[in-house]
Design a protein around this motif. Sequence first.
Motif, mmCIF file in Angstrom:
data_model
loop_
_atom_site.group_PDB
_atom_site.id
_atom_site.type_symbol
_atom_site.label_atom_id
_atom_site.label_comp_id
_atom_site.label_asym_id
_atom_site.label_seq_id
_atom_site.Cartn_x
_atom_site.Cartn_y
_atom_site.Cartn_z
ATOM 1 N N ALA A 1 0.615 -1.338 0.065
ATOM 2 C CA ALA A 1 0.109 0.048 -0.029
ATOM 3 C C ALA A 1 0.969 1.253 -0.035
ATOM 4 O O ALA A 1 0.415 2.121 -0.407
ATOM 5 C CB ALA A 1 -1.003 -0.143 1.239
ATOM 6 N N PHE A 2 2.030 1.114 0.397
ATOM 7 C CA PHE A 2 3.003 2.384 0.495
ATOM 8 C C PHE A 2 3.668 2.304 -0.515
ATOM 9 O O PHE A 2 4.650 3.438 -0.942
ATOM 10 C CB PHE A 2 3.815 2.019 1.592
ATOM 11 C CG PHE A 2 3.350 2.212 3.004
ATOM 12 C CD1 PHE A 2 3.427 3.363 3.527
ATOM 13 C CD2 PHE A 2 2.761 1.336 3.630
ATOM 14 C CE1 PHE A 2 2.791 3.694 4.946
ATOM 15 C CE2 PHE A 2 2.027 1.320 4.981
ATOM 16 C CZ PHE A 2 2.062 2.605 5.355
ATOM 17 N N LEU A 3 3.682 1.319 -1.601
ATOM 18 C CA LEU A 3 4.625 1.668 -3.028
ATOM 19 C C LEU A 3 4.494 2.675 -3.528
ATOM 20 O O LEU A 3 5.625 3.208 -4.333
ATOM 21 C CB LEU A 3 4.140 0.243 -3.866
ATOM 22 C CG LEU A 3 4.978 0.131 -5.179
ATOM 23 C CD1 LEU A 3 6.326 -0.207 -4.793
ATOM 24 C CD2 LEU A 3 4.335 -0.926 -6.111
ATOM 25 N N LEU A 4 3.373 3.603 -3.745
ATOM 26 C CA LEU A 4 3.270 4.638 -4.493
ATOM 27 C C LEU A 4 3.620 5.865 -3.799
ATOM 28 O O LEU A 4 3.594 7.132 -4.313
ATOM 29 C CB LEU A 4 1.872 4.841 -5.253
ATOM 30 C CG LEU A 4 1.583 3.545 -6.154
ATOM 31 C CD1 LEU A 4 0.175 3.895 -6.819
ATOM 32 C CD2 LEU A 4 2.393 3.110 -7.189
ATOM 33 N N ASP A 5 4.017 5.844 -2.611
ATOM 34 C CA ASP A 5 4.105 6.960 -1.588
ATOM 35 C C ASP A 5 5.469 7.640 -2.494
ATOM 36 O O ASP A 5 6.419 7.142 -2.649
ATOM 37 C CB ASP A 5 4.790 6.613 -0.519
ATOM 38 C CG ASP A 5 3.479 6.478 0.473
ATOM 39 O OD1 ASP A 5 2.169 5.998 0.118
ATOM 40 O OD2 ASP A 5 3.655 6.331 1.762
ATOM 41 N N ALA B 1 -4.802 -3.402 -2.528
ATOM 42 C CA ALA B 1 -3.999 -2.533 -2.036
ATOM 43 C C ALA B 1 -3.417 -1.722 -2.990
ATOM 44 O O ALA B 1 -3.359 -0.248 -2.848
ATOM 45 C CB ALA B 1 -2.815 -3.057 -1.266
ATOM 46 N N LEU B 2 -2.773 -1.955 -4.143
ATOM 47 C CA LEU B 2 -2.156 -1.023 -5.051
ATOM 48 C C LEU B 2 -3.226 -0.351 -5.851
ATOM 49 O O LEU B 2 -3.029 0.895 -6.264
ATOM 50 C CB LEU B 2 -1.470 -2.135 -6.062
ATOM 51 C CG LEU B 2 0.041 -2.619 -5.668
ATOM 52 C CD1 LEU B 2 0.281 -3.830 -6.728
ATOM 53 C CD2 LEU B 2 0.923 -1.602 -5.224
ATOM 54 N N ALA B 3 -4.458 -1.162 -6.198
ATOM 55 C CA ALA B 3 -5.281 -0.430 -6.860
ATOM 56 C C ALA B 3 -6.003 1.112 -6.014
ATOM 57 O O ALA B 3 -6.250 1.861 -6.701
ATOM 58 C CB ALA B 3 -6.587 -1.097 -7.089
ATOM 59 N N ALA B 4 -6.337 0.736 -4.602
ATOM 60 C CA ALA B 4 -6.470 1.717 -3.789
ATOM 61 C C ALA B 4 -5.554 2.905 -3.837
ATOM 62 O O ALA B 4 -6.035 3.997 -3.782
ATOM 63 C CB ALA B 4 -6.757 1.148 -2.496
ATOM 64 N N ALA B 5 -4.352 2.426 -3.663
ATOM 65 C CA ALA B 5 -3.302 3.649 -3.632
ATOM 66 C C ALA B 5 -3.004 4.399 -4.892
ATOM 67 O O ALA B 5 -3.171 5.491 -5.093
ATOM 68 C CB ALA B 5 -1.834 2.862 -3.546
ATOM 69 N N THR B 6 -3.429 3.825 -6.245
ATOM 70 C CA THR B 6 -3.451 4.399 -7.382
ATOM 71 C C THR B 6 -4.664 5.294 -7.537
ATOM 72 O O THR B 6 -4.680 6.531 -8.233
ATOM 73 C CB THR B 6 -3.563 3.256 -8.529
ATOM 74 O OG1 THR B 6 -2.718 2.344 -8.653
ATOM 75 C CG2 THR B 6 -3.532 3.998 -9.716
ATOM 76 N N GLY C 1 -0.050 5.802 1.574
ATOM 77 C CA GLY C 1 0.325 4.546 2.122
ATOM 78 C C GLY C 1 -0.596 4.192 3.379
ATOM 79 O O GLY C 1 -0.991 3.208 3.709
ATOM 80 N N ALA C 2 -0.501 5.284 4.449
ATOM 81 C CA ALA C 2 -0.733 5.121 5.812
ATOM 82 C C ALA C 2 -2.361 4.946 5.728
ATOM 83 O O ALA C 2 -2.939 4.240 6.277
ATOM 84 C CB ALA C 2 -0.520 5.904 6.613
ATOM 85 N N THR D 1 -4.739 1.370 6.452
ATOM 86 C CA THR D 1 -6.084 1.559 7.495
ATOM 87 C C THR D 1 -7.274 1.079 6.848
ATOM 88 O O THR D 1 -8.040 0.417 7.290
ATOM 89 C CB THR D 1 -5.977 3.053 7.980
ATOM 90 O OG1 THR D 1 -4.754 3.226 8.627
ATOM 91 C CG2 THR D 1 -6.971 2.824 9.006
ATOM 92 N N TRP D 2 -7.348 1.495 5.778
ATOM 93 C CA TRP D 2 -8.749 1.264 4.960
ATOM 94 C C TRP D 2 -8.645 -0.227 4.635
ATOM 95 O O TRP D 2 -9.507 -0.814 4.741
ATOM 96 C CB TRP D 2 -8.647 2.036 3.661
ATOM 97 C CG TRP D 2 -9.559 1.552 2.505
ATOM 98 C CD1 TRP D 2 -11.200 1.737 2.651
ATOM 99 C CD2 TRP D 2 -9.782 0.721 1.650
ATOM 100 N NE1 TRP D 2 -11.685 1.343 1.604
ATOM 101 C CE2 TRP D 2 -11.032 0.489 1.078
ATOM 102 C CE3 TRP D 2 -8.571 -0.260 1.212
ATOM 103 C CZ2 TRP D 2 -11.333 -0.443 -0.048
ATOM 104 C CZ3 TRP D 2 -8.727 -1.235 -0.146
ATOM 105 C CH2 TRP D 2 -9.996 -1.204 -0.461
ATOM 106 N N LEU D 3 -7.397 -0.917 4.223
ATOM 107 C CA LEU D 3 -7.397 -2.407 3.981
ATOM 108 C C LEU D 3 -8.001 -3.087 5.235
ATOM 109 O O LEU D 3 -8.571 -4.147 4.995
ATOM 110 C CB LEU D 3 -5.963 -2.474 3.574
ATOM 111 C CG LEU D 3 -5.953 -4.085 2.898
ATOM 112 C CD1 LEU D 3 -6.871 -4.259 1.640
ATOM 113 C CD2 LEU D 3 -4.442 -4.205 2.472
ATOM 114 N N LEU D 4 -7.245 -2.881 6.409
ATOM 115 C CA LEU D 4 -7.456 -3.419 7.622
ATOM 116 C C LEU D 4 -9.225 -3.280 7.988
ATOM 117 O O LEU D 4 -9.749 -4.407 8.214
ATOM 118 C CB LEU D 4 -6.691 -2.805 8.735
ATOM 119 C CG LEU D 4 -5.231 -3.159 8.890
ATOM 120 C CD1 LEU D 4 -4.464 -2.286 9.768
ATOM 121 C CD2 LEU D 4 -5.152 -4.675 8.846
#
Length: 226
Positions: free
Chosen positions: A66-70, A132-137, A149-150, A154-157
Amino acid sequence: MRGVTVMTRALLPPVWRALPRRALMAAAAVGLLLAAVPRMRQGPPDPYLGLYALRAAALVFALGLAFLLDDPARHITSTVPARRPVRVALRVALVAPGAVLCWTTALFLVPQDSRPPAGALTLEAAATAVLALAAATLAIRRTRTTEPGAAISTWLLATGTTAILLLPHDWTLFVTPQDPRWQPTHDHWALLLTVATVVGARACAEPLRAGLRLRPFRTAPGKGAL
């Protein structure tokens, strides 16, 4: 095509340096530690422990992704010639081998007698990671945040908790191999993976910048158009 290849090679070093290594390495370490819990346990094999350990490891790996695109310099790098899909694809390509290695290691850390069906659990892990990647995108596309990412983790949990508690009986995503819903549940996981992949791919496209609007050409009063 050659120009694209040259540009991609030129982008590799800065993209590699910009990766959120701490988050990714922490997620890998915690995920592998969770996967190793069944092996450290004394006593007879426990298939349920292996199942829950691998699911926990898959979730932790996804939290790291989830932090990959930070990118604190996001609003500066957005002006480079390479479009966002290229930059996102490079980040994913750089971490994909490590992600595959971590998951493969997690599977083998669980003793064979306690290991659930590897293919089904791999599908769950892949769907969670791509989600997680789609949500970050989407966060990058819809907001001006530089480090989603943070919030995404949190959303994923919260989403995982909701899936456990609130999804209807026929759509539950977490069942055991002995449950007759095992196969239909993994059809749902496959659908989730497909939808997350499509949404993430579409969200990679950069929207038109604010203020850029096409206006019809107007001639001066009394003059004809050229």
